[in-house]
Structure formats: structure tokens, C-alpha cells
Design a protein around this motif. Structure first.
Motif, PDB file in Angstrom:
ATOM      1  N   ALA A 755      25.976  25.426  -6.181  1.00 31.61           N
ATOM      2  CA  ALA A 755      24.578  25.860  -6.115  1.00 31.61           C
ATOM      3  C   ALA A 755      24.134  25.843  -7.568  1.00 31.61           C
ATOM      4  O   ALA A 755      23.356  25.196  -8.119  1.00 31.61           O
ATOM      5  N   ARG A 756      24.996  26.457  -8.245  1.00 29.95           N
ATOM      6  CA  ARG A 756      24.817  26.438  -9.850  1.00 29.95           C
ATOM      7  C   ARG A 756      24.789  25.274 -10.622  1.00 29.95           C
ATOM      8  O   ARG A 756      23.781  24.944 -11.295  1.00 29.95           O
ATOM      9  N   ARG A 757      25.570  24.581 -10.199  1.00 31.71           N
ATOM     10  CA  ARG A 757      25.548  23.103 -10.900  1.00 31.71           C
ATOM     11  C   ARG A 757      24.329  22.265 -10.444  1.00 31.71           C
ATOM     12  O   ARG A 757      23.689  21.631 -11.300  1.00 31.71           O
ATOM     13  N   VAL A 758      24.044  22.289  -9.029  1.00 34.57           N
ATOM     14  CA  VAL A 758      22.971  21.583  -8.809  1.00 34.57           C
ATOM     15  C   VAL A 758      21.611  22.139  -9.217  1.00 34.57           C
ATOM     16  O   VAL A 758      20.786  21.331  -9.754  1.00 34.57           O
ATOM     17  N   MET A 759      21.309  23.660  -9.488  1.00 36.39           N
ATOM     18  CA  MET A 759      20.523  24.059 -10.357  1.00 36.39           C
ATOM     19  C   MET A 759      20.251  23.702 -11.632  1.00 36.39           C
ATOM     20  O   MET A 759      19.315  23.737 -12.180  1.00 36.39           O
ATOM     21  N   ARG A 760      21.385  23.661 -12.428  1.00 40.54           N
ATOM     22  CA  ARG A 760      21.368  23.305 -13.680  1.00 40.54           C
ATOM     23  C   ARG A 760      20.544  21.987 -13.812  1.00 40.54           C
ATOM     24  O   ARG A 760      19.824  21.749 -14.756  1.00 40.54           O
ATOM     25  N   ARG A 761      21.109  21.043 -12.972  1.00 40.40           N
ATOM     26  CA  ARG A 761      20.451  19.658 -13.150  1.00 40.40           C
ATOM     27  C   ARG A 761      18.997  20.022 -13.024  1.00 40.40           C
ATOM     28  O   ARG A 761      18.054  19.363 -13.516  1.00 40.40           O
ATOM     29  N   THR A 762      18.552  20.799 -11.550  1.00 41.60           N
ATOM     30  CA  THR A 762      17.202  20.677 -11.279  1.00 41.60           C
ATOM     31  C   THR A 762      16.294  21.363 -12.549  1.00 41.60           C
ATOM     32  O   THR A 762      15.307  20.732 -12.818  1.00 41.60           O
ATOM     33  N   ALA A 763      16.972  22.424 -13.360  1.00 39.30           N
ATOM     34  CA  ALA A 763      16.343  23.046 -14.319  1.00 39.30           C
ATOM     35  C   ALA A 763      15.841  22.115 -15.465  1.00 39.30           C
ATOM     36  O   ALA A 763      14.829  22.155 -16.095  1.00 39.30           O
TER      37      ALA A 763
END
Length: 942
Positions: A755-763
Motif C-alpha cells: 500500500a505504501r509503494r502504491v501510495m508513493r506513486r499516487t502522491a
């Protein structure tokens, strides 16, 4: 044969001795912790008798429990806990003419009222926990509540008690003559102690501490039932009771009086009481600020008159005009700032602040933790102001601060104090304060407890309130009923130390590594502090109104309440009952039926966020281990959906073949009762790329539409409708230029690293838009809520991005609505997604629906599907039970042509699969309104 085995052999009800259940029942709403050996859920009086017989034979102590909301520690104990709330919860008899009711001990007060109120009758005592407290618990503690100033305590409203002794004797007691074999020893006790009983017990309306032995005196009617009310389960086991009912005034209004401080409010009480108010309740500025910190400013907090402390004075009459006249007379005579609230909704919003006090006050406005302990002392009302001033001086002396509220009309004060119950130094300070506070209240002729009873919190202090001869009489009274001292030992008689058995874990005492991925910004970055949030007030056991807690409503099982789960997590941190830490299967079982609906985040008075705690637990539980199939099929849904996009038609064809669908369900951990979702032939993003964009108006406003997986892959029609509406509103709609995801499916399955890795890309994708002031608009409430909250709580430094995220309705109502036609009125049933209710708001949605003429009845409660939850194997029955709580009955009761609204993909899926009923997203409703008026923005494309 062990204890549990023998109980199972002799009891028809449930006998639970697993570590998870023992953990869940290890505490109540107090500071104390006692892990039981077993928990019995008796189905009838015979089960209760069998349990008592087994325990008597083995010398095992017994603790009685109703709603588990006792604040003194009376509802937790070693040995066997008898939980009467699960099955012994019937209204046995209701006589409107005699104004009486016969109840079982586990009946919840509000359940009783649902039967009596249509007849104009109610039970007079009204504690703030009325939605979940049981009549047995009220009788055990002599509960009072806000209306006791008018209708007395529980003891004033009990006719007789059906009780069971530890030797198996069953009695229905009212006066001393009804006590059968106990009449003679009880009369002998009264004869021996007559002088002490006449002079040694203070006379005041809220004397709840100790036993009410003066009720046994001849001049008081030798009222044995009254003497047993408030005995905290230490003398008898309650099987039933006959209670009096009162007829409240037909009309009631609320006068709220403002004062410069709590002392001035207390000083005014003697001038208020001659007006005959139904309530005289206090809240102070600190409680209001704590409420604002939790819920934000509201119409209720902003409607208070000038002041720093307020008294809620309810008045009644045969007509509204009469009640208003009495309220206005009261306000005029007091000569203080005042408002008189006539509408029931306004009154309820203010009462909510008061009723949630015991929860709200556990977190002060600056985040400091507040604890019970010195919870509800009472003094004669005419001395209340002076007592409060001396109490404030005592707080300063000990370096403590607290939040006052309570029943000023009867001199009873509730206060949560910032005790340090974590360190050994703090615990010593707690003890010293309690001793000094007991001496202070005794010096005022008061009672250590004015409502909640003594329990372990105050039992040790009773000799500071009562003379030695009265204390001896208490021991003799208990011995008549319970000579072997099996019933709730350590309470009132031979009490346990008030600073022993404290339940709060600290960073220094936990045995489990607590390095976490979530940041817990409101708990100092500590999962341990977050777990301490639950103080046990039990609002999650409500069965009507709001959403929390859907799994408890479906199962009525304490293990599947928010409170039960919080208890299990705390015991995991303690490490002696739950010994496997994050790998505990018992904790996993308790958390399994949590729907991650997030209702507790907003409806729990202390904002317990069980969805976050569950995700954290699952992350650690499955770290470096094989996960359940559903975590791969549903947790990785965004990736699987992207892979399926080019093959939507052949995949749908294959999945329509029953053996193929069954195999997919089995491999994916999907419940066999569930239909698999259908992939859209064309996704929203593909449609958007190929469409001819509408020419942007001069000075047009940009908006980034969030293409969540559910909208993009399964219901792109919702996204197309949103584009049409946004363009009609004058926006230039954009979609991200690369694939993005909020990470929710990985969060809800505890795959927090992914989830964190996905969120980094999203951010990275969102940052330029948010910096440029371009609003990010979500259509799926769960994904919008994740961007608003989880993004910042899981990804350090990304919280500012959530501030740029809006719901579809939030964006539209920020501007005038001249572009949106007003339509003919139409009825609708609207289901609010749980995450929208918890994190976002429905006010903008309501405004838009009103504008286009849709009269929507919004349904309280969870749909039960809750993302992956309802699809996971083994959850179908609970999922459907959740839907049957509110949503399904509301839709069935609606006319066939009634519009059904549901913005959440889960909610729409549940309605389709459970009722075969189509439902619409708000964007589709507004799009249809535009088209019906012939003023649609742009050319619809499909």
C-alpha cells in the motif's frame, strides 16, 4: 473434569473459556482488569442456577455482567463471568394500567422503552448509556441518570426482585417478610445495628456508596428490595425484577443556562430546584472543546449561550406552550444568558454532548488522556458550589486537571482526570489523590459514589465515609446472602486495593514489538496509546441509530464489538492471556468479522479506529507468510483489473459458465454465495481517451477526476455521468495520465508495505495538481476517504495531499447551482457509504438532492458488503445480516418506483445481489436531471 467442561455438561447456554473470550471480558468501563476463567451466557434461570451450583461446589467466584459499562470495576472479575445480556433479555410482562413491567436482567433500557413509550410510559432513571445498559446492571449499581432529579434512582423505581442465592434458594423479595429463611437473620442484623443505621448513613439524594441498609429500618418500610439495589452483584444473583413506570409530561423543552464557570453554575442549583425541573445537568467549556476536537464545530456547540459552563434544565407540561412558559420563567428568574430549545432535534444534538461525556472526556482537547476513578462523587446540592471550589484546589495541589460534567441538580459530579496510570510514580500519585478526595467528599457529608457504585475504584475508601459500625454491618449483610463470599468478591466488603489490577498497558510493559506502519498522529505515534483509547463505554453495542458496530448488531456477540476487539488487542499487548503477539490466531478470529467500515472512527466518543488497527494487525500477522487467497484476489484487485481490461468480453463469457465461476471463487477465496462482478467492455479511462473533449469555457476551472478501480473497471457509466455533470457545471475535466490507485484494497487486507509503494506513486502523480489548486474529485466514497485519511497516516509527509481531495458533491456545492435544473419531486431511499459517514460528509449530497427535487430518506447502517469483507469466504451470513439491520428493510418498504441511491460500489452490489434492486450514483441522478431538462452539458457518449 475441568471447570469449563463441567459447566458445559450442566449448562444449555454457551460456556466460553478460550483465550479470546477471556481477553474480551477482562475489563468493563473502569481502570481495572481481571481475566476470567470462563464466561457463561445463560439461556434461562436453570442455566444460572446450574452455573451457581458448579461454582459453589468448586469455590469459584462469580461476577455478573450486563452491558459491561460499569465504571467502578464491578463487571469484571476472576472465576466465572455470567453475561445476562445475550439471552436473558426479555420483557416478561407489561401492565400499562398498573404502570409496571417485569423484566429479565439482560434487557436493555431502550428496548424496554420501545414497548412502553407508545403507551405514554417510561422507566424514570435515564443514564447516558440508556441505549446499551441493561436493567440488571442498573439495579446492580443503582443507576440514576439525568432525570433522577424528577423521578429518582433505580432503587426508587423497583417493586420487587427475583433473586437466586448461591445455595440454590430462589426468592422474590420486596420487604423483609418476603425473604423466607433470611428474614430472621436480617431482622437480627437490623436490631443489632439500629442506631448505626439511623445515624451513620448520610441523607442525600445520590448516596449510592455501600449498601442502603437504612432501607431495612421499620420507618422506611423494611424495604429489602431497595437495600439490594446497588449491591453490585455481591449478595444475590438477579433473575428478574418488577419495576415501576412513570408517565412523563406530554411536552418537554430544554432551557440551557450559561454561567461564567462551573462554580457559579453549582451555586445556582438551589434557586433552580424550586422550579421543578426534570433535569439539571452540567457541561463545562472543557467538555465542549473536547467535543469540538472530536467532531468539529457543530450547530449544537455554536448554539450555547454565553458562558464557560452550562446547565441543561428540562421542563415539561401538558402542552408545548406550558413547557416553554416554565422554561422561560426559570431563565428569567436566574437572570443569566439562556436559550430555550423547543425542537426535539435541537435538544438531541445538545444532549449528545452530555451523553457522550464519559467517552469524550477521556481525550482532552489537547490530546491528553483522561481516566475514570474519582468519577461520580455526590454532595448535598446546596453545598455543591463550595465543594467544587475545594475540589478544584485539591486538583491544583496534586497537579491534576479534569473535565467536569454531571447531575448538578442532585450534587453529583462526573469528572475524568489526567491521572498517570501507566508509571509506578503516577499510580502512587493516583492513590494519594483518591485518599484525599475521599476525605474531602466525606467532610461535606457526601457519597463517594453518586451513580456508578463503588466497585474496586472506591470500595477501599468506604471506611473514610462510614463509621466502623456501618462497615461491620455491610459485612454482616453480605454474609447473610453469600456466606462463602463467592459473589463479586473484592467489592464493597473486604475490598481490593484501588491501585491494584490496573489494566492500562504502556510502552514499558508490553511484551510485543510495536513498530508500526501507520503513524497514529493523534496518539503520539504509539499503537499502545491508540489501543488505550477504548475505555469501555460500549456505544458500539447500540443496536439502533448510526452505523457502529455492524458486526455486533448482526451477532450480538461482545467479541464482535469494537470494544471487544480493542480488549483483545490490549490483551495481546499484555501478553499473558494472548501469548502469540501479532501471530495470535485468537486475536485474528476476533478481528475477522470487523467490516473495516470505520464507523467507530466517527461514532465512538473517543474515535477508536478499528479498521486501522485491524489493517496493522493483519500486516504483522501475515508478514513473511502465505496469506489467505482473498488477500491476493481482492487485495490485488487493482492489478488484476488492469490485466483483465483488454480481455473483458471473453472473461465475462468464461465467468458466466458455472463450473468456471465456481473454480474462480474457490481459488480466489470468494464465498460461493456471491456472484462475481462483471467487467465493463470499456473502462472509464479508455472511453475518456477516445472521446472528443468538450471545448473548455473561457476561464474554465480544471478538475482531476479520480478513476478508482471500481468505477473504472466495473461501473464506468458512473464516471461518464460525472464527466457530463462536471462539464455542465463549467469544469474542464482531466484524468491522470498514468494508472493510479488509492491503495485501499491493500490497506484493508493488511498489505501495508505494498500500500505504501502504491501510495508513493499516487502522491507523485497528485502533487502537481494539488499544488496548482486543482481539486481532485472522487466518485467512490471508500477511495475518496482513503485519499483523505490513509494517504497521510500511512505515508509520511503526504497528508497535505488529502486536503485537495473532494467528494463529487463537495465540489459542486462550492459554487452556485444555477446550471443545475430544479426537477419535479421524487422520493428516494439513500444508503450512505460507511466511509463517507465516518470520514466525509453527506451534507453536500443532501443539498444537491434537495435542489433537483429528490426527497431522500437516508438510511442508517452498513450495507454489509464492505469491500472485500462480504465477498470473502465465510462472511456471507454476517454480511447479509448487516444488510437486514437497516438497508434491506428500508428498500423493501419503499414503493417500487422509489429511487434507490448508493454511491458506493459495495452498496450497489449488495442491493443487486441481495434484493435484485438497481441503484444509482448521485452523478447519474444529476445527469438524468440535466437531460430531463434538456440542458445537459456536452454530448453524452457511451
Amino acid at each position: 473434569m475441568g471447570l469449563a467442561e463441567e459447566l458445559r455438561a450442566r449448562v444449555a447456554g454457551d460456556v466460553l473459556a478460550d483465550s479470546a473470550t477471556r481477553a474480551v471480558y477482562s475489563s468493563d468501563a473502569s481502570n481495572y482488569r481481571h481475566v476470567p476463567t470462563a464466561v457463561v451466557l445463560p439461556r434461562d434461570a436453570e442455566d444460572v442456577a446450574a452455573t451457581l451450583a458448579v461454582c459453589a461446589e468448586r469455590g469459584v467466584p462469580i461476577t455478573h455482567r450486563g452491558g459491561g459499562t460499569s465504571i467502578g470495576g464491578q463487571a469484571c472479575g476472576p472465576g466465572v463471568v455470567l453475561d445476562h445480556s445475550r439471552h436473558l433479555n426479555r420483557l416478561l410482562e407489561f401492565d400499562p394500567d398498573r404502570q409496571t413491567a417485569r423484566v429479565e436482567p439482560g434487557l436493555v433500557l431502550d428496548e424496554l422503552r420501545r414497548t412502553t413509550l407508545p403507551h405514554g410510559l417510561t422507566f424514570g432513571p435515564n443514564p447516558s448509556s440508556h441505549s446499551r445498559c441493561t436493567l440488571g446492571g442498573m439495579i446492580g449499581n443503582n443507576a440514576c441518570g439525568s432525570s433522577a432529579v424528577a423521578w429518582g434512582t433505580t432503587a426508587d423505581n423497583v417493586v420487587d426482585l427475583d433473586v437466586l442465592l448461591t445455595d440454590g434458594t430462589r426468592l422474590t423479595v420486596s420487604d423483609l417478610d418476603s425473604a423466607g429463611p433470611l428474614t430472621a437473620p436480617l431482622r437480627a442484623l437490623v436490631d443489632r445495628r439500629r442506631a448505626a443505621l439511623r445515624t451513620g448513613l448520610p441523607t442525600l439524594p445520590r448516596r449510592v456508596s455501600g449498601y442502603a441498609l437504612d432501607a431495612l429500618l421499620p420507618e422506611n418500610g423494611e424495604n429489602l428490595a431497595r437495600a439490594l439495589v446497588g449491591s453490585e452483584g455481591t449478595c444475590v444473583t438477579l433473575l428478574g425484577a418488577t419495576v415501576k413506570l412513570i408517565r412523563p409530561p406530554a411536552a418537554r423543552v430544554l432551557a440551557v443556562l450559561g454561567f461564567p464557570d462551573a462554580f457559579a453554575a453549582a451555586d445556582a442549583v438551589p434557586s433552580i430546584l424550586p422550579h421543578g425541573p426534570l433535569t439539571v445537568e452540567s457541561v463545562d467549556r472543557a467538555l465542549v472543546e473536547a467535543h469540538r476536537a472530536v467532531h468539529g464545530p457543530s450547530a449544537a456547540t455554536e448554539s450555547l449561550p454565553d458562558g464557560n459552563a452550562w446547565l441543561y434544565c428540562e421542563t415539561g407540561g401538558d402542552t408545548r406552550a406550558e413547557a416553554v412558559h416554565r422554561a422561560e420563567d426559570l431563565a428569567r428568574d436566574l437572570g443569566v444568558p439562556a436559550v430555550v430549545l423547543v425542537e426535539a432535534a435541537q435538544q438531541r444534538s445538545l444532549w449528545r454532548i452530555r451523553e457522550e461525556g464519559s467517552g469524550i472526556a477521556t481525550r482532552m482537547s489537547d490530546g491528553a488522556e483522561g481516566y475514570p476513578g474519582w468519577e461520580d462523587a455526590a454532595v448535598p446540592p446546596e453545598r455543591l458550589g463550595d465543594y467544587l471550589r475545594d475540589f478544584e484546589a485539591l486538583l491544583r495541589q496534586h497537579g491534576r486537571r479534569g473535565i467536569y460534567y454531571g447531575h448538578f441538580g442532585e450534587g453529583c459530579i462526573h469528572v475524568r482526570l489526567d491521572f498517570d496510570l501507566i508509571s509506578s510514580t503516577g499510580v502512587r500519585g493516583f492513590r494519594e489523590f483518591m485518599l484525599d478526595a475521599a476525605d474531602l467528599v466525606a467532610g461535606y457529608g457526601g457519597s463517594l459514589s453518586g451513580e456508578h457504585g463503588d466497585g474496586q475504584a472506591r470500595g477501599e475508601l468506604l471506611p473514610r465515609m462510614y463509621p466502623a459500625e456501618v462497615i461491620e454491618a455491610f459485612g454482616e449483610f453480605k454474609a447473610v446472602f453469600d456466606p462463602d463470599r463467592l459473589l463479586n468478591p473484592g467489592q464493597i466488603v473486604d475490598p481490593l486495593p484501588l491501585d491494584a489490577n490496573l489494566r492500562w498497558p504502556s510502552e514499558d510493559t508490553v511484551t510485543v514489538p510495536v513498530e508500526t506502519l501507520f503513524r497514529y498522529p493523534h496518539d503520539g505515534g504509539s499503537f499502545v496509546a491508540a489501543a488505550r483509547r477504548c475505555v469501555g463505554v460500549g456505544k458500539c453495542r447500540n443496536t439502533e441509530g448510526g452505523v457502529m458496530c455492524p458486526s455486533y448488531r448482526a451477532t450480538r456477540d461482545e467479541r464482535h464489538s469494537t470494544r471487544g476487539r480493542a480488549r483483545a488487542l490490549v490483551e495481546m499487548l499484555h501478553g499473558d492471556v494472548v501469548r502469540d503477539g501479532w501471530r495470535s490466531e485468537e486475536v485474528h478470529e476476533v478481528l475477522d468479522l470487523c467490516l473495516s467500515c470505520r464507523a467507530c472512527r466517527s461514532e465512538c466518543p473517543v474515535e477508536v479506529d478499528m479498521a486501522t488497527y485491524k489493517a496493522e494487525f493483519l500486516h504483522h500477522h501475515y508478514r513473511n507468510r502465505i496469506r489467505p487467497a482473498a488477500h491476493y484476489s481482492m487485495g490485488w484487485l487493482p492489478v488484476l483489473a488492469a490485466l483483465a481490461e483488454p480481455f473483458a468480453r471473453p472473461l465475462n463469457a468464461a465467468l458466466s459458465v458455472r463450473p468456471v465461476a465456481s473454480a474462480v471463487r474457490r481459488l480466489g477465496g470468494v464465498d460461493p454465495h456471491r456472484d462475481l462482478p462483471v467487467f465493463a467492455p470499456e473502462t472509464l479511462t479508455r472511453w475518456f481517451r477516445r472521446r472528443t473533449p468538450r471545448r473548455a469555457p473561457a476561464g474554465g476551472r480544471r478538475v482531476l477526476l479520480w478513476p478508482d478501480t471500481f468505477t473504472n473497471t466495473f461501473t464506468p457509466g458512473v464516471g461518464r455521468a460525472a464527466v457530463e455533470v462536471l462539464e455542465a457545471a463549467g469544469y474542464t475535466v482531466e484524468l491522470p495520465h498514468e494508472r493510479v490507485c488509492c491503495g485501499l484494497t491493500w490497506v484493508s487486507t493488511g498489505q501495508l508495505g505494498i500500500a505504501r509503494r502504491v501510495m508513493r506513486r499516487t502522491a507523485r502523480v497528485l502533487a502537481p495538481y494539488v499544488r496548482a489548486g486543482v481539486p481532485v474529485v472522487g466518485l467512490e466514497p471508500s477511495c475518496t476517504a482513503a485519499l483523505r485519511t490513509d494517504l497521510g497516516e500511512l505515508l509520511p509527509g503526504a497528508g497535505w495531499l488529502g486536503e485537495g481531495v473532494r467528494t463529487f458533491a463537495e465540489l459542486l456545492v462550492t459554487n452556485d447551482l444555477d446550471w443545475l435544473p430544479r426537477g419535479a419531486e421524487r422520493a428516494a431511499v439513500a444508503q450512505t457509504h460507511c466511509h463517507q459517514s465516518a470520514v466525509l460528509s453527506t451534507a453536500p449530497d443532501r443539498a444537491l438532492l434537495d435542489h433537483v427535487g429528490v426527497r431522500a430518506d437516508f438510511v442508517d447502517g452498513c450495507c454489509g458488503l464492505a469491500g472485500n469483507f462480504g465477498f470473502e469466504k465465510g462472511h456471507h451470513e454476517v454480511s447479509m445480516a448487516c444488510a437486514e439491520d437497516s438497508l434491506f428493510p428500508a428498500v423493501r418498504a419503499a414503493e417500487p418506483d422509489t429511487l434507490v441511491l448508493a454511491d458506493g460500489f459495495s452498496c450497489r452490489t449488495q442491493l443487486a445481489q441481495g434484493l435484485g434492486r438497481d441503484s444509482a450514483h448521485l452523478a447519474e441522478v444529476l445527469r438524468d436531471a440535466l437531460r430531463a431538462a434538456g440542458t445537459r452539458g456536452g454530448t453524452p457518449e457511451s
